[in-house]
Every structure is written in C-alpha cells, then in structure tokens.
Design a protein around this motif. Structure first.
Motif, short mmCIF file in Angstrom:
data_model
loop_
_atom_site.label_atom_id
_atom_site.label_comp_id
_atom_site.label_asym_id
_atom_site.label_seq_id
_atom_site.Cartn_x
_atom_site.Cartn_y
_atom_site.Cartn_z
N MET A 66 3.58 -5.87 3.85
CA MET A 66 3.08 -6.99 3.10
C MET A 66 1.55 -7.02 3.14
SD MET A 66 4.05 -9.41 1.21
CE MET A 66 4.99 -10.87 1.17
N ASP A 67 0.95 -6.74 4.30
CA ASP A 67 -0.50 -6.72 4.40
C ASP A 67 -1.11 -5.63 3.54
OD1 ASP A 67 -0.69 -8.88 6.11
OD2 ASP A 67 -0.57 -7.64 7.92
N ASN A 68 -0.43 -4.49 3.46
CA ASN A 68 -0.90 -3.39 2.62
C ASN A 68 -0.92 -3.82 1.16
OD1 ASN A 68 -1.72 -0.88 1.77
ND2 ASN A 68 0.33 0.02 1.88
N LEU A 69 0.11 -4.53 0.72
CA LEU A 69 0.18 -5.00 -0.65
C LEU A 69 -0.94 -5.99 -0.95
CD1 LEU A 69 1.58 -5.13 -3.38
CD2 LEU A 69 3.14 -6.84 -2.41
N ARG A 70 -1.17 -6.91 -0.01
CA ARG A 70 -2.26 -7.88 -0.19
C ARG A 70 -3.61 -7.19 -0.27
NH1 ARG A 70 -0.23 -12.61 3.87
NH2 ARG A 70 1.45 -13.32 2.50
#
Length: 80
Positions: A1-5
C-alpha cells in the motif's frame, strides 16, 4: 500500500512539473493581443495561471518594457 501511495505521489509531482506547450502558447498569444488598458488584468490572470507571487506581478507591471522586454531583461539579469 505504501508503494502505491508513493507511486501516486510521484505521478502527481511529475504532472505538476509538466507544461502543456499548446496551452502555454495560447495563454501567451492571448495576453499579447490584449489592448494596453487590459494588460494589468492580464498580468493578474497570468499570475494565477503560473503561480507568480504578488512581487513578481508587480515587477512585471513596473518594467514597462512590453513583451520584447522579456528577452532584454533576461539578458540584463544574466550579465549581473
């Protein structure tokens, strides 16, 4: 999720730095075609579009060089 953000944030930053040349050309041509008595209004619009500070707008209005002065003023600033 952090990578996507992070990827979304990076894409947003890249979009902010991208210039639509056709749009910029249209804005400049419209500004140049304004009657002299409307240039001050045009300066405020350009300021809003390009994110100019109040000081930058005032400096442009006080220059009194017209559009040809844009190029002369750059050369003068580079010589300093």
């Amino acid at each position: 999720m952090d990578n996507l953000r992070q990827r979304l944030a990076d894409a947003h930053d890249a979009a902010e730095k991208t210039v639509d040349k056709a749009l910029a050309k249209n804005i400049v041509l419209k500004y140049l075609s304004l009657p002299t008595n409307k240039k001050q209004e045009g300066n405020k619009i350009l300021g809003a579009v390009f994110g100019l500070s109040e000081d930058e707008i005032n400096q442009a209005e006080g220059a009194g060089l017209g559009w040809r002065g844009w190029f002369r003023s750059v050369r003068v600033q580079l010589k300093l």
